[in-house]
Write an enzyme that holds these catalytic residues in place. Structure first.
Site, PDB file in Angstrom:
ATOM      1  N   ASP A  63       1.014  -1.142   0.017  1.00  0.00           N
ATOM      2  CA  ASP A  63      -0.014  -0.108   0.073  1.00  0.00           C
ATOM      3  C   ASP A  63       0.955   1.082   0.040  1.00  0.00           C
ATOM      4  O   ASP A  63       1.900   1.136   0.624  1.00  0.00           O
ATOM      5  CB  ASP A  63      -0.752  -0.053   1.267  1.00  0.00           C
ATOM      6  CG  ASP A  63      -1.596   1.287   1.445  1.00  0.00           C
ATOM      7  OD1 ASP A  63      -2.666   1.380   0.342  1.00  0.00           O
ATOM      8  OD2 ASP A  63      -1.416   1.998   2.215  1.00  0.00           O
ATOM      9  N   ASP A 263      -0.795  -0.468   6.354  1.00  0.00           N
ATOM     10  CA  ASP A 263      -0.621   0.173   7.771  1.00  0.00           C
ATOM     11  C   ASP A 263      -2.350   0.660   8.214  1.00  0.00           C
ATOM     12  O   ASP A 263      -2.539   0.796   9.603  1.00  0.00           O
ATOM     13  CB  ASP A 263       0.149   1.312   7.662  1.00  0.00           C
ATOM     14  CG  ASP A 263      -0.364   2.438   7.061  1.00  0.00           C
ATOM     15  OD1 ASP A 263      -0.733   2.455   6.149  1.00  0.00           O
ATOM     16  OD2 ASP A 263      -0.196   3.591   7.640  1.00  0.00           O
ATOM     17  N   ASP A 267      -6.769  -1.455   5.015  1.00  0.00           N
ATOM     18  CA  ASP A 267      -5.833  -2.598   4.393  1.00  0.00           C
ATOM     19  C   ASP A 267      -6.022  -3.747   5.081  1.00  0.00           C
ATOM     20  O   ASP A 267      -5.516  -4.941   4.530  1.00  0.00           O
ATOM     21  CB  ASP A 267      -4.299  -2.040   4.781  1.00  0.00           C
ATOM     22  CG  ASP A 267      -4.054  -0.838   3.966  1.00  0.00           C
ATOM     23  OD1 ASP A 267      -4.485  -0.567   2.863  1.00  0.00           O
ATOM     24  OD2 ASP A 267      -3.035  -0.133   4.440  1.00  0.00           O
TER      25      ASP A 267
END
Length: 371
Positions: A63, A263, A267
């Site tokens: 990400d 994080d 996610d």
């Protein structure tokens, strides 16, 4: 009956030499040392199964925000489109973002407060995942977000505005449109800083023959600009938060063993879907609860260290199994013919277990670095 004592000794020697003690500790001994070594370097691994799976990883998905970047963006540009003051554009953008917890929104609010602007209260606030936000200020309908959101709301984006957006995005900035009552008022551009260790981590993963994918909700042009700086070839952009898990599944269907590194709260589904979820230690609690590996030091280079540690651990397991089997393979035939004293068989069996433990302990010398 004359050969009974010799037969009994042979029987006892076979029982002793075939004892699977070393075989039973071959795998857990190495896994225990491997997990402990990871914890020593700030890599928390939830059990041996995760460590075993990490050895087979073929693709790592990152990400972008908060993982490859610092997650602390700042406002870089304010471009008026309707002869409105920059302060007014920033004030309206900050007003609707005041109720948002997204890092980009927090950057806009910080910029408005830094300029001592009066931020009005917003009613009917609504966040549109992956697109933007909207709200009302004294019955004025304020909209802030990307092209998709504005087009869906009936706004017209002329070529000149599109050119400005393209220029900002090509510089790796996230450009957001600001609208009021159907009129485009301006553009607010926000940029995040790439973590200094991110580029090194990507280069190390490529040396390990692991494919790297960057996943982001940013538009394609901005995402590609950041990916070029990091040395990432594969970019999946404009992904809605709810679609991240589906992206992971799509890559898995191609036969890839996938790790997802993230994080944020958004996610978490992707972390759970991936073969291995790797959570950044400073991230959201739900992400850390979902991840199989937690990087306590918030250093993405530890992703590479995790893979190398996993491979080193699996090598030790294979070596341990060799030492566990070699004594049995050689000793059982010899003992069966009565050529092995039970005392020697017991010593050989003890030596087999000892060799497994010593070999596993050598894993403590593993270097926790990406170089």
């Amino acid at each position: 009956m004359g050969n009974f004592p010799q037969a009994l000794l042979a029987f006892i020697a076979v029982l002793i030499i075939s004892c699977p003690c070393a075989l039973g500790i071959a795998t857990p001994a190495a896994l225990m040392v491997g997990v402990g070594k990871g914890a020593e370097g700030g890599i928390l691994i939830r059990g041996g199964e995760i460590l075993e799976r990490a050895e087979k990883l073929s693709t790592v998905i990152f990400d972008k925000t908060g993982t490859l970047t610092r997650g602390e963006p700042s406002v870089t540009d304010i471009v008026p489109l309707a002869e409105r003051p920059k302060d007014e554009i920033l004030r309206l953008a900050a007003a609707v973002e005041a109720g948002s917890e997204h890092p980009l929104g927090e950057a806009i609010v910080r910029a408005a407060r830094h300029q001592m602007l009066d931020i009005p209260k917003v009613s009917n606030f609504e966040a549109i995942p992956g697109q933007g936000i909207r709200g009302e200020i004294n019955r004025d309908r304020i909209l802030l977000g990307n092209r998709r959101l504005f087009r869906e709301q009936g706004y017209q984006i002329n070529p000149a505005t599109e050119e400005i957006l393209t220029r900002l995005e090509s510089d790796g900035k996230t450009a957001m449109l600001v609208g009021c009552n159907g009129l485009l008022m301006g553009i607010v551009a926000v940029a995040d800083t790439i973590k200094p260790e991110a580029k090194e981590a990507i280069a190390a993963l490529r040396r390990e023959k692991v494919k790297v994918v960057m996943l982001t909700g940013d538009n394609q042009r901005t995402a590609e600009a950041i990916a070029r700086q990091l040395g990432i070839d594969k970019v999946i952009a404009e992904v809605l938060p709810g679609d991240k898990a589906q992206v992971v599944k799509d890559i898995q269907r191609r036969g890839e063993v996938v790790a997802m590194v993230g994080d944020g709260v958004n996610d978490a589904p992707a972390l759970a879907t991936a073969d291995i979820g790797i959570a950044i230690g400073s991230g959201a609690d739900v992400a850390k609860e979902t991840g199989g590996i937690i990087l306590v030091k918030n250093d993405v280079r530890d992703v590479v260290t995790s893979i190398r540690l996993s491979r080193a651990t699996m090598l030790k397991i294979k070596q341990n199994l060799f030492w566990a089997f070699i004594y049995n393979s050689i000793g059982i035939p010899i003992a069966a013919f009565g050529l092995l004293n039970p005392i020697i068989a017991a010593a050989a069996m003890a030596l087999s277990s000892l060799s497994v433990i010593i070999n596993s302990s050598l894993l403590k010398g593993f270097k926790l670095s990406t170089s």
